[in-house]
Structures are given as structure tokens and as C-alpha cells.
Design a protein around this motif. Structure first.
Motif, PDB file in Angstrom:
ATOM      1  N   MET B 361      61.885 -13.432  51.480  1.00 58.41           N
ATOM      2  CA  MET B 361      62.044 -12.020  51.826  1.00 58.41           C
ATOM      3  C   MET B 361      61.217 -11.679  53.060  1.00 58.41           C
ATOM      4  O   MET B 361      60.110 -12.188  53.239  1.00 58.41           O
ATOM      5  N   ILE B 362      61.753 -10.812  53.917  1.00 61.84           N
ATOM      6  CA  ILE B 362      61.000 -10.256  55.053  1.00 61.84           C
ATOM      7  C   ILE B 362      61.077  -8.737  54.935  1.00 61.84           C
ATOM      8  O   ILE B 362      62.126  -8.187  54.607  1.00 61.84           O
ATOM      9  N   TYR B 363      59.949  -8.080  55.209  1.00 54.13           N
ATOM     10  CA  TYR B 363      59.867  -6.651  54.919  1.00 54.13           C
ATOM     11  C   TYR B 363      59.872  -5.804  56.178  1.00 54.13           C
ATOM     12  O   TYR B 363      59.668  -6.298  57.288  1.00 54.13           O
ATOM     13  N   GLN B 364      60.048  -4.475  55.944  1.00 52.21           N
ATOM     14  CA  GLN B 364      60.061  -3.538  57.065  1.00 52.21           C
ATOM     15  C   GLN B 364      58.697  -3.447  57.742  1.00 52.21           C
ATOM     16  O   GLN B 364      58.593  -3.528  58.956  1.00 52.21           O
ATOM     17  N   MET B 365      57.646  -3.286  56.934  1.00 50.08           N
ATOM     18  CA  MET B 365      56.309  -3.078  57.482  1.00 50.08           C
ATOM     19  C   MET B 365      55.577  -4.410  57.544  1.00 50.08           C
ATOM     20  O   MET B 365      54.941  -4.818  56.573  1.00 50.08           O
ATOM     21  N   ALA B 366      55.651  -5.064  58.701  1.00 53.40           N
ATOM     22  CA  ALA B 366      55.034  -6.381  58.807  1.00 53.40           C
ATOM     23  C   ALA B 366      53.535  -6.308  58.594  1.00 53.40           C
ATOM     24  O   ALA B 366      52.941  -7.204  58.001  1.00 53.40           O
ATOM     25  N   LYS B 439      67.291 -21.107  51.352  1.00 56.55           N
ATOM     26  CA  LYS B 439      68.732 -21.082  51.592  1.00 56.55           C
ATOM     27  C   LYS B 439      69.152 -19.680  52.036  1.00 56.55           C
ATOM     28  O   LYS B 439      70.195 -19.493  52.633  1.00 56.55           O
ATOM     29  N   MET B 440      68.308 -18.709  51.632  1.00 60.10           N
ATOM     30  CA  MET B 440      68.688 -17.326  51.899  1.00 60.10           C
ATOM     31  C   MET B 440      67.432 -16.481  52.108  1.00 60.10           C
ATOM     32  O   MET B 440      66.419 -16.693  51.457  1.00 60.10           O
ATOM     33  N   ILE B 441      67.504 -15.518  53.035  1.00 65.92           N
ATOM     34  CA  ILE B 441      66.390 -14.592  53.259  1.00 65.92           C
ATOM     35  C   ILE B 441      66.919 -13.171  53.165  1.00 65.92           C
ATOM     36  O   ILE B 441      67.955 -12.847  53.753  1.00 65.92           O
ATOM     37  N   ILE B 442      66.199 -12.342  52.385  1.00 65.77           N
ATOM     38  CA  ILE B 442      66.537 -10.919  52.353  1.00 65.77           C
ATOM     39  C   ILE B 442      65.706 -10.224  53.423  1.00 65.77           C
ATOM     40  O   ILE B 442      64.475 -10.304  53.410  1.00 65.77           O
ATOM     41  N   CYS B 443      66.365  -9.591  54.381  1.00 67.42           N
ATOM     42  CA  CYS B 443      65.665  -8.878  55.451  1.00 67.42           C
ATOM     43  C   CYS B 443      65.797  -7.382  55.177  1.00 67.42           C
ATOM     44  O   CYS B 443      66.885  -6.829  55.312  1.00 67.42           O
ATOM     45  N   ASP B 444      64.693  -6.732  54.765  1.00 56.56           N
ATOM     46  CA  ASP B 444      64.754  -5.322  54.387  1.00 56.56           C
ATOM     47  C   ASP B 444      64.284  -4.459  55.562  1.00 56.56           C
ATOM     48  O   ASP B 444      63.093  -4.280  55.760  1.00 56.56           O
ATOM     49  N   GLU B 445      65.233  -3.910  56.300  1.00 58.92           N
ATOM     50  CA  GLU B 445      64.918  -3.025  57.446  1.00 58.92           C
ATOM     51  C   GLU B 445      63.899  -3.666  58.382  1.00 58.92           C
ATOM     52  O   GLU B 445      62.961  -3.016  58.831  1.00 58.92           O
ATOM     53  N   VAL B 446      64.069  -4.940  58.714  1.00 55.92           N
ATOM     54  CA  VAL B 446      63.011  -5.663  59.430  1.00 55.92           C
ATOM     55  C   VAL B 446      62.818  -5.185  60.862  1.00 55.92           C
ATOM     56  O   VAL B 446      61.786  -5.445  61.461  1.00 55.92           O
ATOM     57  N   THR B 447      63.787  -4.479  61.428  1.00 56.07           N
ATOM     58  CA  THR B 447      63.609  -4.025  62.807  1.00 56.07           C
ATOM     59  C   THR B 447      63.414  -2.520  62.910  1.00 56.07           C
ATOM     60  O   THR B 447      63.242  -1.987  64.001  1.00 56.07           O
TER      61      THR B 447
END
Lengths: 318, 545
Positions: B361-366, B439-447
Motif C-alpha cells: 500500500m502507498i498512502y496520500q500523506m507520505a 503483485k499488487m499495490i493499492i495507491c490511495d490518493e498518492v498524488t
């Protein structure tokens, strides 16, 4: 109104339950002390027969649970039994003492609470400048010095050197209000100094916390001056934490004044309790413990209720 | 120069910086900016974060946020230099001649006071209007700004109205004292795109009707193109370009402006679905503990290996909740999640280490997703140790590889998050996710929290990594432009339901359902007159119905 009402009922119910638990604790605490009331009364002259007779008479052979509920129901009706040491009705003597303690606490609160909040506002208004630092230093110093020492210092200067007030704070029903006030002036001074710092510092911290909010900037950009910003916009949002600390200190004024009452020989609850603890007068200790607990829990319940009532989200649901 | 109501000359603004472990330093954040604004005109201030646009806007009220101070130059308003009048003069100015609309109206309103009291406070305080007249003005403004029940709207508390309504109320607050200048500081940035368009139209109309001058601050060039007469492009406290809106949008002179105008130039060819999806979500219904209603209703989507599924919707549409369900943080009430050919346990506790490794997972607020007291090397190294047991030299080698992949040299290994820029922080988070070889990454509002140009770089990086590592992305966003740039398939969510789902070309081509149509047509376009076109079109349609 529904969510606020629900929370209020919950808080009050919780407070009552807490009080019930505390009463059980007080009862158990006095029961597990070695010896019992019969032994305390008879003292050196306790023969096995006399003990057995007295226990029978006082109902000490009943199961502990029965005795607890008897005691609790009587206490709820205002009957705390009689003191072992002098055979007087506890409710009557405690009543007088409690009145005196509340009288002292009331006047200390009347002076300390507004003063603490005002000084807190002042400290925020002049944050990090000399008035703030002066207020912080003086109040910190006063909270750091043991209260009996403050008591004796004030007694030395005000009563002995300046001779403004009598050094012993005796009051009785025959005195006029003015005479009473003059009599308790010094203990009030000591108590004020002791509770001032805590309340003032919490007021300052609570308001400063709110001062970080974006709506404070909005208020400043409306052209309000700093005191208007603090008073109109920051203060209403810091009431809950301030009331909390004020209630804690009010509770302290009632239940924590033992030392001050002893220093000034003031006929209040604290001195009464100390006297009877040293004489192992268990019923009196139980009664005082229960009253102190009730005051403490009651005031904190008031703080909770005020917090709920001042929260606009609870008062005005969507 | 005589008729300019606002005349800013060689404005210099400084601040005190506190670099870790070093003595405080005086730094200059605005380096001598000049501009003028005539009565009734709107000037757009545009730039990325750190450009000094808000700082300049607040300087028009003689205000410095935090430790910010105006260190030089002049700010003339209605023929006098406001910086020479002292605090007393500034207080007379603020809330009377110049007012301010904050970015987050939800935070800028006092929660303990009714809206009416706050909206009229400045007008009454400065004796611009008596109380009754100020309140009548407020009601008129509420009506003009399209707020419901204008007569009684002011009796409510801030928490009782929606975010879009609060933002309009904030505009009413700024206009109530009849100021000469209003500073709008990103007034629609925090709003959903479908809400933004209405608020934008309301603000524009209010500016036109009252004839005030306005500074409109935003990072979104497409938005500012709709409302302003002139635009000033700022970068790192310097003026880059200053011209009419038409010239800036259609004939930018500077490279930087051109980059801003042409942002989102990413081309990504849509891939066809494969027979074996890596993730198959079927019939998920979920609700949060202790709440009486479902936030997800029967959601089913597929994600194919090495592809991107964009989940798009407004705040409250349930897109982040879907991510919580897939990661196992919120076990669903019904439905099933199949991942890499196996059925995942609904709750996190039931998942194997392999499940955890393959789904990152990658989040909005790094910056809050990293421990500020760990170095980049520790942060990225943790999954290497945890999943692969790498140590010493081997771990170091892999770290360098990963840092190369995110286009940051191995010089960053010993740096702390506080020493990185926003874009670099997000790159580190990407590397941390990649370290597990998922295999998969969830990107939650990453930009969403990044400036457009930086966000563009991140998107390019993600697409690149997808090709190399063959990793699938579930990309949660509210930004249609991002979706266009990177998606293979799209799921449009609205109130917990998937209202439209399919390949990118299908979803983004007509005929549309009502909601997708509203969503797509609300995205500001970088052309003059777009706002009027859309509003006119919508009026026509609703008249036709």
C-alpha cells in the motif's frame, strides 16, 4: 438534544456507580484493619466475655455484607451512627464541620477561580513577554512550597508582624459574616496560592492550544484586537478543559485542606478526620471518607456535564 | 497608477527557519514582487507550494502567518501604505477594507458560534453597518451564494452544514462588511469537483455583482482561468510571468508557465483485460462497527496483472473503505476477495505473510506514513529484512537498486524524511512498497497532496515501474485527469456503489449515466469561458427536463 441527554444520563449513572463502589471500598478498607470496633472501645479492659457481649450488642457477628448494607442505607438516610470516642451523633458533628469546611472552600474558590482564569487570559495575551513569565514564575513558586510552610510564613508576617488578623482561624455560629471572613482570611490566602497555579497554567495551556486553530486567524483577520480574539473566539472553545481543572481544584479545596486546617486550627472536616483517625474511631473515618468521596465524584461529574453542555456538536446535532 | 486600489511595490517577505541541529536562520521567501489591482478586477496568483502565493495574499492584510514577516517594500491600499500605519491601522483595515477567505472553511469557522454571528462580526465591529443591517446583508448574500433557506441559514452552527455550504458562507463572511478587496486563498481546493464548480460559479457571480477587487490564490491553473482577469505566475517567491488570463493560458511566454499549462501530458495506452485477474473482488458489502448503515453495497471489480484499475469518486463515496476491505483492515459483512488465485481471509489476522507481502500500500500523506526518526535506508530496508531476511551487503545492494528505480541516488540512504521534499518522500514510500516485490499495490490518493508538476513525475515513475516489475495498481483518486493519464480500467463509485465499471475507453465515452456525466463535466478545463459554458449547458438541460 437527544445525544447530549443520553451522554448526561450515562455520566450521572456512572458517577453514582462509582460512588457505590467507593463506599464498598471504604467499608472493606476499615474491615481488614486488625481488630474491630469492639476491641477499640474496650481497649485494655477487653476480656473475652466483654468482647463477645459488645460484639453481640453492636451487631458485629452479622455477616459483613449485611453490616455493609445496613451501614450504607443508614448513611443514605443521613445516619452515620455514633462516634466511639465520645458517643456523639456523627451526622450532627460532621454537619457542623462540613459547613465550616465548605465555608472556607467557598471563599477560597470565589477568590481563586476568577483570579486564576483572569491571570491565564493575561498570560496568553502577553505570551512569552514579562507579564506571562512573572505570572508563571510566581504561581509555580507558590505551588512548589509546601502549604504548611506558606501557612506559617503568612501567619508570621500577617498575624505576628503586621497584626492584621488573628493567627488562629476560629469561627463559631455567633460571629457575623465580617468577623468570620476576617478570621479565615489567612487560610483563604494559603489555599488560593496553592490552587491558583494549577488552574492558571491549565487555563493558559487550554487557550494557547485553541489559539493554534484556523478560526483564530479568521478572527485576527477581522481586525479584532488580541484580547477580543482570546475572549470571544478562544475562550468559548476552552471552557471544557478549564472547567475540568477548576472542579479538580474545588474538590481539593474540600477534601485536601487537612494540612491547612491543622495549621490554622480551623474547626473543619480535615481536622475532625485527623483527630479521629489517630483515635481509631472507625465509624467517623468511614463517614468522612464517604462524604469526601461524594464531594470529589460529584464535582467531577459536574465538570463532565459542563463539558457535554458546552460542546456545540452535542448540543445542536445535525 | 492613481486608480489602482491595490498597489504592491517590491514586496519582500522573510521568515525564520529552524533547520534541525543548526541555529535559526533568517530566510527570504518572497523576493521583491510588484503588482497592481484595479477596482472590480480579479488577479489570480498561481504557483506550486512554496511559491509564496498565500504569503503575498496575506500581506495584502498586513498579516504574516506563523513567524512570517514583511521585511521590505510597500503595500498601498486606497492610496495609503498599510505597512506604515502600525497595528492599530492594520486592525482598522482587516475585516473592513480587506477581507480574507480561507482554504478550509471547516477549520476557519469557530465551532462554538452560530454562522450569522461570525458572518456579521467584522461588519458590526468596524461600524460598517448596524447589527440589523449587517444581518439583512448576510441574508442577501446567503441567497446570492445559493445557500439553502437564506433566512434561517445563519442560525446554524458550522458543523450543521456541508463543506461546500461552509465555503460559500465564508465568502459571505468576506463580502458582508462591503470591503474593497477580498483575498481568496484556495477557496475550492478542499472541495469535491462536483461541489467546486457550484462554489466557483457562486464566487464569480458575487465578485461581479459587488464590484470588489479580488486576489484569487490557487495552484490550479484551470480554476483560476475561470475567474480572473489577470494572472501572475509565481515560483519560489519570484514573479515568473504576469499577464492577462488569455495570454497566460493561450500564449505563455516562460518555460515554467508552459509546463504548468501543459501539465498531464502523460500518454498511456490502455491494455486489454486478461483471463486471470490478480484481484477479484466480488459482492463486497461492508459497514463500520457501531454504525447502522452499509458504506459499501455489493461492490465487484477485477484487477488484471500489470494493469491499473482506477477507483474514482468523491469524498464519502466509499473508495478508501474498499481499500480497507481489500487490505483486511475492515472485514466485510459479505462478499469475497480472491487474490492471485486464492481466497483471502476477510480479516488481517487470518492472512499469511505471503498475502501481506504480495499486497502493498502507498498512502496520500507520505510524511505521516514514515517514521520521522528512521533513515530512508531503515524505512526501505525493513521489508527487505522482514520478507526476505536480507542483511549486510546484500541488503545494501538491493537498497541501491530500489533507490535507482525511484530515480534517487544512494546518497539518500542516510537521510531522514524531514530532509526530503514532498515528491521525494512519496518516492521513498513507493520504494518501500516495491521492496516487498508485490503483485499488487493499492495507491490511495498518492498524488493528491503534491504539486501538479511533482505529481506528474510520480505518475510517470509509477507507470514506468509497472512495466518493469509487472505490478498491478489499484489507484484510488478523485482526480479525473490522473485517471485519464494512467488507468486501464475504471470503477466510478458513488455512495458506496460502483455506478460505472469497464475499460477506460468505455467508461470515459458516452453515453454516460447521470453521475458520471456530472463528474466528468465538472472537471475544470484549461480554457477561458469553460465555467459559463458548463453552467449554461446545465441550466438548459434542467429547463429541458
Amino acid at each position: 438534544m437527544a445525544p447530549a441527554l443520553k451522554l448526561l444520563v450515562q455520566r450521572v449513572a456512572l458517577g453514582l456507580m462509582l460512588l457505590f463502589l467507593v463506599s464498598a471500598l471504604i467499608f472493606v478498607g476499615t474491615q481488614i484493619l486488625p481488630g474491630d470496633v469492639a476491641q477499640s472501645i474496650l481497649g485494655q479492659s477487653a476480656t473475652p466475655e466483654a468482647l463477645a457481649n459488645l460484639r453481640q450488642e453492636l451487631g458485629l457477628n452479622e455477616p459483613a455484607l449485611t453490616r455493609y448494607f445496613d451501614w450504607l442505607f443508614n448513611a443514605l438516610q443521613g445516619d452515620f451512627g455514633t462516634a466511639l470516642t465520645n458517643g456523639q451523633d456523627i451526622a450532627h458533628s460532621v454537619g457542623n464541620r462540613l459547613k465550616n469546611t465548605l465555608f472556607l472552600a467557598f471563599w477560597a474558590a470565589v477568590i481563586a477561580v476568577p483570579l486564576a482564569i483572569f491571570l491565564g487570559l493575561l498570560a496568553v495575551r502577553f505570551r512569552d513577554r514579562w507579564p506571562d513569565k512573572l505570572i508563571s514564575t510566581v504561581t509555580l513558586a507558590s505551588i512548589s512550597i509546601p502549604e504548611f510552610l506558606i501557612g506559617y510564613l503568612i501567619m508570621y508576617f500577617v498575624a505576628v508582624k503586621l497584626r492584621w488578623f488573628p493567627s488562629v482561624a476560629m469561627i463559631n455560629d455567633g460571629m457575623s459574616l465580617g468577623e468570620k471572613l476576617s478570621s479565615i482570611a489567612m487560610p483563604v490566602m494559603v489555599l488560593t496560592l496553592v490552587v491558583l497555579a494549577h488552574m492558571m497554567r491549565m487555563t493558559r495551556a487550554a487557550i494557547l492550544n485553541v489559539m493554534q486553530s484556523a478560526y483564530i486567524e479568521t478572527a485576527e483577520l477581522k481586525g479584532l484586537n488580541r484580547f477580543q480574539v482570546i475572549y470571544r473566539h478562544a475562550f468559548p472553545n476552552s471552557i471544557a478543559p478549564i472547567v475540568n481543572v477548576v472542579m479538580l481544584n474545588l474538590a481539593y479545596l474540600v477534601v485536601g485542606v487537612v494540612v491547612v486546617e491543622v495549621v490554622f486550627v480551623y474547626p473543619g472536616m480535615g481536622q475532625y478526620l485527623v483527630d479521629h483517625v489517630s483515635k481509631r474511631d472507625v465509624p467517623v473515618v468511614q463517614a468522612c471518607g464517604l462524604i469526601f468521596a461524594a464531594v470529589y465524584i460529584g464535582l467531577n461529574m459536574v465538570a463532565d456535564v459542563v463539558s457535554i453542555l458546552t460542546n456545540p456538536r452535542l448540543r445542536h446535532p445535525k | 497608477m492613481g486608480d489602482a486600489m491595490l498597489d504592491v511595490r517590491d514586496l519582500k517577505i522573510g521568515a525564520t527557519a529552524y533547520p534541525p541541529g543548526e541555529p535559526p536562520q533568517e530566510i527570504e521567501i518572497v523576493h521583491g514582487v510588484s503588482f497592481q489591482l484595479e477596482k472590480g478586477k480579479v488577479l489570480g496568483l498561481i504557483g506550486e507550494s512554496g511559491a509564496g502565493k498565500s504569503t503575498i495574499g496575506l500581506a495584502a492584510l498586513g498579516y504574516g502567518r506563523g513567524g512570517v514577516e514583511i521585511t521590505g517594500g510597500e503595500v498601498w491600499i486606497n492610496g495609503r501604505d498599510i505597512l506604515k500605519g502600525g497595528m492599530r491601522g492594520l486592525r482598522k483595515l482587516r475585516g473592513a477594507e480587506v477581507t480574507y477567505v480561507a482554504q478550509s472553511a471547516a477549520a476557519a469557522f469557530n465551532p462554538a458560534k452560530k454562522l450569522m454571528e461570525q458572518v456579521t462580526e467584522a461588519a458590526i465591529h468596524h461600524n460598517r453597518f448596524p447589527k440589523s443591517e449587517a444581518e439583512a446583508r448576510a441574508v442577501t448574500l446567503f441567497a446570492k451564494l445559493g445557500l439553502p433557506d437564506p433566512e434561517t441559514f445563519g442560525n446554524r452552527y458550522p458543523h450543521q452544514v456541508s463543506g461546500g455550504q461552509l465555503q460559500r458562507a465564508m465568502t459571505a463572511l468576506a463580502l458582508c462588511p462591503e470591503p474593497d478587496l477580498v483575498v481568496f486563498d484556495e477557496p475550492t481546493t478542499a472541495l469535491d469537483v462536483t461541489t467546486q464548480i457550484d462554489v466557483l460559479a457562486a464566487i464569480k457571480e458575487a465578485i461581479r455583482d459587488t464590484g470588489v477587487a479580488a486576489l484569487y490564490i490557487t495552484h490550479d491553473l484551470a480554476v483560476v482561468a475561470q475567474v480572473s482577469d489577470d494572472i501572475m505566475v509565481l515560483r519560489n517567491g519570484d514573479k515568473v510571468e504576469y499577464g492577462s488570463t488569455d495570454q497566460i493560458i493561450n500564449a505563455p511566454q516562460e518555460d515554467y508557465t508552459r509546463a504548468l499549462v501543459s501539465v498531464r501530458s502523460i500518454e498511456h495506452e490502455e491494455q486489454p483485460p486478461t483471463p486471470d485477474p490478480v484481484l477479484r473482488v466480488s459482492g463486497i458489502t461492508a459497514r463500520y462497527k457501531g454504525t447502522p448503515f452499509d458504506v459499501l453495497h455489493d461492490v465487484s471489480v477485477d484487477l488484471h496483472p500489470g494493469q491499473t484499475l482506477a477507483v474514482v469518486g468523491e469524498s464519502g463515496s466509499g473508495k478508501s473503505t474498499l481499500a480497507r476491505v481489500i487490505t483486511g483492515l475492515l472485514p466485510p459483512r459479505s462478499g469475497e476477495i480472491e487474490f492471485a488465485g486464492r481466497t483471502l481471509s476477510p480479516a488481517l489476522e487470518g492472512r499469511s505473510r505471503e498475502d501481506l507481502r504480495e499486497l502493498q500500500m502507498i498512502y496520500q500523506m507520505a510524511d505521516v506514513a514514515m517514521n520521522p526518526r528512521q533513515t530512508v535506508g531503515t524505512i526501505i530496508g525493513r521489508p527487505l529484512e522482514f520478507y526476505f531476511g536480507l542483511k549486510g551487503k546484500e541488503k545494501r545492494r538491493r537498497l541501491k537498486e530500489l533507490l535507482d528505480e525511484i530515480e534517487m541516488g544512494d546518497g539518500f540512504i542516510d537521510r531522514y524524511p524531514a530532509e526530503l521534499s514532498g515528491g521525494q518522500k512519496q518516492r521513498v514510500c513507493i520504494a518501500r512498497a516495491l521492496a516487498a516485490k508485490p503483485k499488487m499495490i493499492i495507491c490511495d490518493e498518492v498524488t493528491s497532496a503534491l504539486d501538479p508538476l511533482v505529481a506528474d513525475g510520480i505518475l510517470k515513475l509509477l507507470l514506468n515501474l509497472q512495466k518493469i516489475e509487472n505490478v498491478a495498481f489499484l489507484f484510488i483518486t478523485h482526480d479525473i485527469a490522473t485517471v485519464r493519464a494512467i488507468a486501464d480500467s475504471i470503477a466510478v463509485m458513488y455512495r458506496g456503489k460502483v455506478v460505472r465499471y469497464g475499460s477506460k475507453s468505455q467508461v470515459l465515452s458516452p453515453p454516460f449515466d447521470d453521475y458520471t456525466d456530472l463528474l466528468l463535466s465538472s472537471v475544470p478545463e484549461m480554457k477561458l469561458g469553460w465555467l459559463e459554458e458548463v453552467i449554461a449547458h446545465r441550466k438548459m438541460e434542467s429547463a429541458g427536463n
